[in-house]
Design a protein around this motif. Structure first.
Motif, PDB file in Angstrom:
ATOM      1  N   MET A 135       0.852  -1.165   0.000  1.00 40.63           N
ATOM      2  CA  MET A 135       0.000   0.000   0.000  1.00 40.63           C
ATOM      3  C   MET A 135       0.907   1.241   0.000  1.00 40.63           C
ATOM      4  O   MET A 135       1.979   1.231   0.583  1.00 40.63           O
ATOM      5  N   TYR A 136       0.384   2.290  -0.608  1.00 36.89           N
ATOM      6  CA  TYR A 136       1.131   3.541  -0.682  1.00 36.89           C
ATOM      7  C   TYR A 136       0.345   4.613   0.057  1.00 36.89           C
ATOM      8  O   TYR A 136      -0.891   4.638   0.008  1.00 36.89           O
ATOM      9  N   VAL A 137       1.057   5.478   0.747  1.00 35.48           N
ATOM     10  CA  VAL A 137       0.394   6.487   1.575  1.00 35.48           C
ATOM     11  C   VAL A 137       0.905   7.889   1.265  1.00 35.48           C
ATOM     12  O   VAL A 137       2.002   8.062   0.731  1.00 35.48           O
ATOM     13  N   LYS A 138       0.065   8.830   1.620  1.00 38.14           N
ATOM     14  CA  LYS A 138       0.439  10.252   1.610  1.00 38.14           C
ATOM     15  C   LYS A 138       0.372  10.708   3.053  1.00 38.14           C
ATOM     16  O   LYS A 138      -0.568  10.368   3.777  1.00 38.14           O
ATOM     17  N   ARG A 139       1.342  11.469   3.482  1.00 39.83           N
ATOM     18  CA  ARG A 139       1.388  11.952   4.866  1.00 39.83           C
ATOM     19  C   ARG A 139       1.248  13.474   4.907  1.00 39.83           C
ATOM     20  O   ARG A 139       1.562  14.163   3.948  1.00 39.83           O
ATOM     21  N   ASP A 140       0.785  13.964   6.064  1.00 41.86           N
ATOM     22  CA  ASP A 140       0.734  15.406   6.269  1.00 41.86           C
ATOM     23  C   ASP A 140       2.094  15.887   6.784  1.00 41.86           C
ATOM     24  O   ASP A 140       3.037  15.094   6.918  1.00 41.86           O
ATOM     25  N   GLY A 141       2.200  17.159   7.089  1.00 38.60           N
ATOM     26  CA  GLY A 141       3.444  17.745   7.565  1.00 38.60           C
ATOM     27  C   GLY A 141       3.928  17.183   8.886  1.00 38.60           C
ATOM     28  O   GLY A 141       5.110  17.286   9.223  1.00 38.60           O
ATOM     29  N   GLU A 142       3.018  16.571   9.625  1.00 42.85           N
ATOM     30  CA  GLU A 142       3.387  16.003  10.925  1.00 42.85           C
ATOM     31  C   GLU A 142       3.631  14.497  10.844  1.00 42.85           C
ATOM     32  O   GLU A 142       3.801  13.836  11.863  1.00 42.85           O
ATOM     33  N   GLY A 143       3.591  13.952   9.630  1.00 43.20           N
ATOM     34  CA  GLY A 143       3.875  12.534   9.449  1.00 43.20           C
ATOM     35  C   GLY A 143       2.671  11.617   9.585  1.00 43.20           C
ATOM     36  O   GLY A 143       2.803  10.396   9.533  1.00 43.20           O
ATOM     37  N   GLU A 144       1.485  12.182   9.766  1.00 35.72           N
ATOM     38  CA  GLU A 144       0.270  11.373   9.891  1.00 35.72           C
ATOM     39  C   GLU A 144      -0.235  10.981   8.503  1.00 35.72           C
ATOM     40  O   GLU A 144      -0.173  11.768   7.562  1.00 35.72           O
ATOM     41  N   ILE A 145      -0.759   9.765   8.394  1.00 36.17           N
ATOM     42  CA  ILE A 145      -1.293   9.285   7.121  1.00 36.17           C
ATOM     43  C   ILE A 145      -2.568  10.053   6.789  1.00 36.17           C
ATOM     44  O   ILE A 145      -3.464  10.190   7.611  1.00 36.17           O
ATOM     45  N   LEU A 146      -2.617  10.563   5.559  1.00 35.68           N
ATOM     46  CA  LEU A 146      -3.803  11.285   5.070  1.00 35.68           C
ATOM     47  C   LEU A 146      -4.582  10.487   4.042  1.00 35.68           C
ATOM     48  O   LEU A 146      -5.799  10.591   3.956  1.00 35.68           O
ATOM     49  N   LEU A 147      -3.861   9.717   3.224  1.00 37.28           N
ATOM     50  CA  LEU A 147      -4.470   9.066   2.072  1.00 37.28           C
ATOM     51  C   LEU A 147      -3.759   7.745   1.820  1.00 37.28           C
ATOM     52  O   LEU A 147      -2.553   7.640   2.029  1.00 37.28           O
TER      53      LEU A 147
END
Length: 112
Positions: free
Chosen positions: A1-13
């Motif tokens: 699986m591939y993820v996108k993270r926010d500026g704080e390193g939390e998974i967004l997508l």
């Protein structure tokens, strides 16, 4: 699986495929990914439950009105807090219906 993270390193997508947005690979059984998926599912369940509550409130309003119309209960027999809430809801519904902001489909087809 591939993820996108926010500026704080939390998974967004999350994506099953590599995309320009989701470019970091995580194993499908990764604790972080599983936590994210569970959180999303919980949010969806909560949103569905809250929508169901809103629809059920209307059913309760109709039942209370029906019981009062049939003389089974009197408005004054309701606890004072319940009387206040019923009056507030009736007042809001009347105002919104007057502005045509609330679609009252239930009243047209006779279904509670």
């Amino acid at each position: 699986m591939y993820v996108k993270r926010d500026g704080e390193g939390e998974i967004l997508l999350v994506s099953r495929e590599l995309t320009p947005q989701c470019d970091e690979y995580l194993a499908a059984d990764s604790r972080e990914l599983l936590d994210f998926m569970f959180e999303q599912e919980s949010r969806n369940d909560l949103a569905h439950f809250q929508a169901s509550d809103l629809a059920f409130v209307r059913v309760l309003e109709d039942v209370i009105e029906l019981l009062m119309d049939k003389g089974v209960i009197r408005f004054t027999e309701l606890p004072e807090a319940a009387q206040q809430k019923v009056m507030e809801r009736q007042s809001m519904r009347h105002r919104l219906n007057g502005l045509h902001l609330v679609a009252d489909q239930d009243e047209d087809d006779g279904v509670i």
